[in-house]
Design an enzyme around this catalytic site. Sequence first.
Site, PDB file in Angstrom:
ATOM      1  N   HIS A  23       0.864  -1.192   0.000  1.00  0.00           N
ATOM      2  CA  HIS A  23       0.000   0.000   0.000  1.00  0.00           C
ATOM      3  C   HIS A  23       0.898   1.239   0.000  1.00  0.00           C
ATOM      4  O   HIS A  23       0.843   2.059   0.913  1.00  0.00           O
ATOM      5  CB  HIS A  23      -0.940   0.017   1.211  1.00  0.00           C
ATOM      6  CG  HIS A  23      -2.155  -0.848   1.044  1.00  0.00           C
ATOM      7  ND1 HIS A  23      -2.988  -1.178   2.083  1.00  0.00           N
ATOM      8  CD2 HIS A  23      -2.689  -1.434  -0.054  1.00  0.00           C
ATOM      9  CE1 HIS A  23      -3.973  -1.946   1.642  1.00  0.00           C
ATOM     10  NE2 HIS A  23      -3.812  -2.108   0.342  1.00  0.00           N
ATOM     11  N   HIS A  79     -10.984  -9.095  -7.193  1.00  0.00           N
ATOM     12  CA  HIS A  79     -10.714  -7.776  -6.607  1.00  0.00           C
ATOM     13  C   HIS A  79      -9.823  -7.009  -7.576  1.00  0.00           C
ATOM     14  O   HIS A  79      -8.928  -7.587  -8.185  1.00  0.00           O
ATOM     15  CB  HIS A  79     -10.021  -8.010  -5.260  1.00  0.00           C
ATOM     16  CG  HIS A  79      -9.582  -6.802  -4.514  1.00  0.00           C
ATOM     17  ND1 HIS A  79     -10.203  -5.578  -4.588  1.00  0.00           N
ATOM     18  CD2 HIS A  79      -8.560  -6.639  -3.615  1.00  0.00           C
ATOM     19  CE1 HIS A  79      -9.582  -4.724  -3.782  1.00  0.00           C
ATOM     20  NE2 HIS A  79      -8.589  -5.344  -3.192  1.00  0.00           N
ATOM     21  N   GLU A  81      -7.749  -4.346  -6.943  1.00  0.00           N
ATOM     22  CA  GLU A  81      -6.557  -3.626  -6.472  1.00  0.00           C
ATOM     23  C   GLU A  81      -5.320  -4.140  -7.214  1.00  0.00           C
ATOM     24  O   GLU A  81      -5.238  -5.305  -7.604  1.00  0.00           O
ATOM     25  CB  GLU A  81      -6.407  -3.788  -4.944  1.00  0.00           C
ATOM     26  CG  GLU A  81      -5.492  -2.737  -4.356  1.00  0.00           C
ATOM     27  CD  GLU A  81      -5.534  -2.655  -2.830  1.00  0.00           C
ATOM     28  OE1 GLU A  81      -6.241  -3.456  -2.187  1.00  0.00           O
ATOM     29  OE2 GLU A  81      -4.838  -1.763  -2.281  1.00  0.00           O
ATOM     30  N   ASP A  83      -2.401  -5.113  -6.699  1.00  0.00           N
ATOM     31  CA  ASP A  83      -1.604  -6.292  -6.352  1.00  0.00           C
ATOM     32  C   ASP A  83      -2.224  -7.575  -6.904  1.00  0.00           C
ATOM     33  O   ASP A  83      -1.572  -8.619  -6.930  1.00  0.00           O
ATOM     34  CB  ASP A  83      -1.367  -6.402  -4.840  1.00  0.00           C
ATOM     35  CG  ASP A  83      -2.634  -6.285  -4.020  1.00  0.00           C
ATOM     36  OD1 ASP A  83      -3.514  -5.496  -4.389  1.00  0.00           O
ATOM     37  OD2 ASP A  83      -2.740  -6.983  -2.992  1.00  0.00           O
ATOM     38  N   HIS A 147     -11.940  -6.078   1.464  1.00  0.00           N
ATOM     39  CA  HIS A 147     -11.856  -4.797   2.143  1.00  0.00           C
ATOM     40  C   HIS A 147     -12.109  -3.601   1.222  1.00  0.00           C
ATOM     41  O   HIS A 147     -11.963  -2.447   1.657  1.00  0.00           O
ATOM     42  CB  HIS A 147     -10.461  -4.659   2.785  1.00  0.00           C
ATOM     43  CG  HIS A 147      -9.348  -4.520   1.754  1.00  0.00           C
ATOM     44  ND1 HIS A 147      -8.420  -3.505   1.817  1.00  0.00           N
ATOM     45  CD2 HIS A 147      -9.052  -5.200   0.624  1.00  0.00           C
ATOM     46  CE1 HIS A 147      -7.572  -3.584   0.817  1.00  0.00           C
ATOM     47  NE2 HIS A 147      -7.930  -4.604   0.081  1.00  0.00           N
ATOM     48  N   ASP A 166      -8.485 -11.159  -0.556  1.00  0.00           N
ATOM     49  CA  ASP A 166      -7.735 -10.588   0.575  1.00  0.00           C
ATOM     50  C   ASP A 166      -8.169 -11.155   1.933  1.00  0.00           C
ATOM     51  O   ASP A 166      -7.353 -11.240   2.864  1.00  0.00           O
ATOM     52  CB  ASP A 166      -7.903  -9.067   0.601  1.00  0.00           C
ATOM     53  CG  ASP A 166      -7.045  -8.374  -0.448  1.00  0.00           C
ATOM     54  OD1 ASP A 166      -5.954  -8.883  -0.753  1.00  0.00           O
ATOM     55  OD2 ASP A 166      -7.466  -7.326  -0.957  1.00  0.00           O
ATOM     56  N   TYR A 194      -2.242  -8.283   9.632  1.00  0.00           N
ATOM     57  CA  TYR A 194      -2.980  -8.044   8.380  1.00  0.00           C
ATOM     58  C   TYR A 194      -4.438  -7.699   8.700  1.00  0.00           C
ATOM     59  O   TYR A 194      -5.009  -6.751   8.155  1.00  0.00           O
ATOM     60  CB  TYR A 194      -2.879  -9.315   7.553  1.00  0.00           C
ATOM     61  CG  TYR A 194      -3.526  -9.313   6.195  1.00  0.00           C
ATOM     62  CD1 TYR A 194      -2.766  -9.124   5.040  1.00  0.00           C
ATOM     63  CD2 TYR A 194      -4.886  -9.553   6.040  1.00  0.00           C
ATOM     64  CE1 TYR A 194      -3.351  -9.160   3.791  1.00  0.00           C
ATOM     65  CE2 TYR A 194      -5.474  -9.585   4.794  1.00  0.00           C
ATOM     66  CZ  TYR A 194      -4.701  -9.399   3.666  1.00  0.00           C
ATOM     67  OH  TYR A 194      -5.285  -9.434   2.424  1.00  0.00           O
ATOM     68  N   HIS A 227      -3.115 -13.665  -0.520  1.00  0.00           N
ATOM     69  CA  HIS A 227      -1.792 -13.407   0.073  1.00  0.00           C
ATOM     70  C   HIS A 227      -1.527 -14.468   1.136  1.00  0.00           C
ATOM     71  O   HIS A 227      -2.409 -14.807   1.927  1.00  0.00           O
ATOM     72  CB  HIS A 227      -1.747 -12.055   0.786  1.00  0.00           C
ATOM     73  CG  HIS A 227      -2.022 -10.876  -0.100  1.00  0.00           C
ATOM     74  ND1 HIS A 227      -1.137 -10.434  -1.050  1.00  0.00           N
ATOM     75  CD2 HIS A 227      -3.091 -10.040  -0.162  1.00  0.00           C
ATOM     76  CE1 HIS A 227      -1.650  -9.366  -1.660  1.00  0.00           C
ATOM     77  NE2 HIS A 227      -2.833  -9.116  -1.148  1.00  0.00           N
TER      78      HIS A 227
HETATM   79 FE1  FEO Z   1      -6.904  -5.321  -1.633  1.00  0.00          FE
HETATM   80 FE2  FEO Z   1      -4.422  -7.643  -1.815  1.00  0.00          FE
HETATM   81  O1  FEO Z   1      -5.399  -6.142  -2.302  1.00  0.00           O
END
Ligand code: FEO
Length: 398
Positions: A23, A79, A81, A83, A147, A166, A194, A227
């Site tokens: 982030h 998702h 995002e 990553d 999230h 996530d 996390y 992750h």
């Molecule tokens: Fe919300 Fe692993 O990105």
Amino acid sequence: MKKVLKNNVSWVGYMDWEIKKFHGDDFTINHGSSQNAYLLEYDKTVLIDTVWTPHRFDFVENLKKEIDLKKIDLIIMNHGEADHSGALPALMAEIPETPIYCTAAAVKSLEGQYGQNGWNFHVVKTGDSIEIGPGRTLTFVEMKMLHWPDSMATFLSGDNILFSNDAFGQHYAVAELYNDLADQCVLYQEAVKYFVNIVHPFCIFLSKKLAEIAALNLPIEMIAPSHGVIWRDNPAQIVEKYALWANAYQEDQITIAYDTMWEGTAKIAHALAAAIKEASPQTVVKIFHIAKTDKNDLMTEIFKSKALLVGSPTACNDMLSSVAGMLSFTKSLRFRNKKAAAFGCYGWSGEAVKNIQSALKDAGFNVLEETVKSFWNPTEETLNQVPALVEALLKEDK
Ligand code: FEO
């Protein structure tokens, strides 16, 4: 190289040993991480998620070694995002017509980040499903605000794997992939860090979502997040932890966080710690110098605590900037059910303690009136304020 998880389901993600921040620079990573993507090869070939932008070309090249990209029938983006979507543009350059299944919010996210490329989006919502082979159905579950607004999970029947994105993840690189093969202490610490720093701000949605997932009666045998480790040994354990952590969690711990200019406020911090320990030996007491402590680890300790004591000297009519930054971050994580108190030294005007109290109230803490304020360095007289604060801190609320 792909790693088979079960039958025709493989991990095709990126094990990121070098990553230190996430982030931007806002989340520290101490034990590597992974961006997990998955390949499902049944009658239909399905890719679930991709990896972070810097690894996009490695990802596409590695995928080509495993499969003819043209064989991919559909891509699921749980998702948007970066990553998880960072390799999508490079992949779509190779297979531009491939359908992308995602939520309506994910379409906006992906187009917002990568432009309107005419990608073949198929918007899905909770309960929608796709048959991908005999006894193999993918069912989608929206995970709004867990999230991000676009977050989603996908359940594969037959293999009974929940691809949770996530949720239930950790920033922890484990080459062996599975939870039972990881260092359990590190795994717990990374999972809670996390949760606190990424999921906790949205935990008012979490209890409801966990109940909704439970009501679906999915026979989950494996949870494969985006992750960290894949939960194959007792996957319910991380769901149970999330339920516990989301419910105003606290342990018998008190965290003291301070910054200091000439060690006066540090002396008060240590006097408070000693007095708490004397009055309540079983209570875990931890002291942190805010400017010298990893802020994400500090948030994790505050999360575990039943109370937070914050100290700062007064400088320029306020608390030190490190303390102000810490309190701002604390507010954003929306902790509940915690006491707090303020302390600090001053030589002139002395606003820090009152401003800390105000910021703690604003952050949702139950703030004690009792303080320890010291005009110049702490003296025996100043430290006479300690017992009253400690007594109020340890008093059981009715
Ligand atoms: Fe919300 Fe692993 O990105």
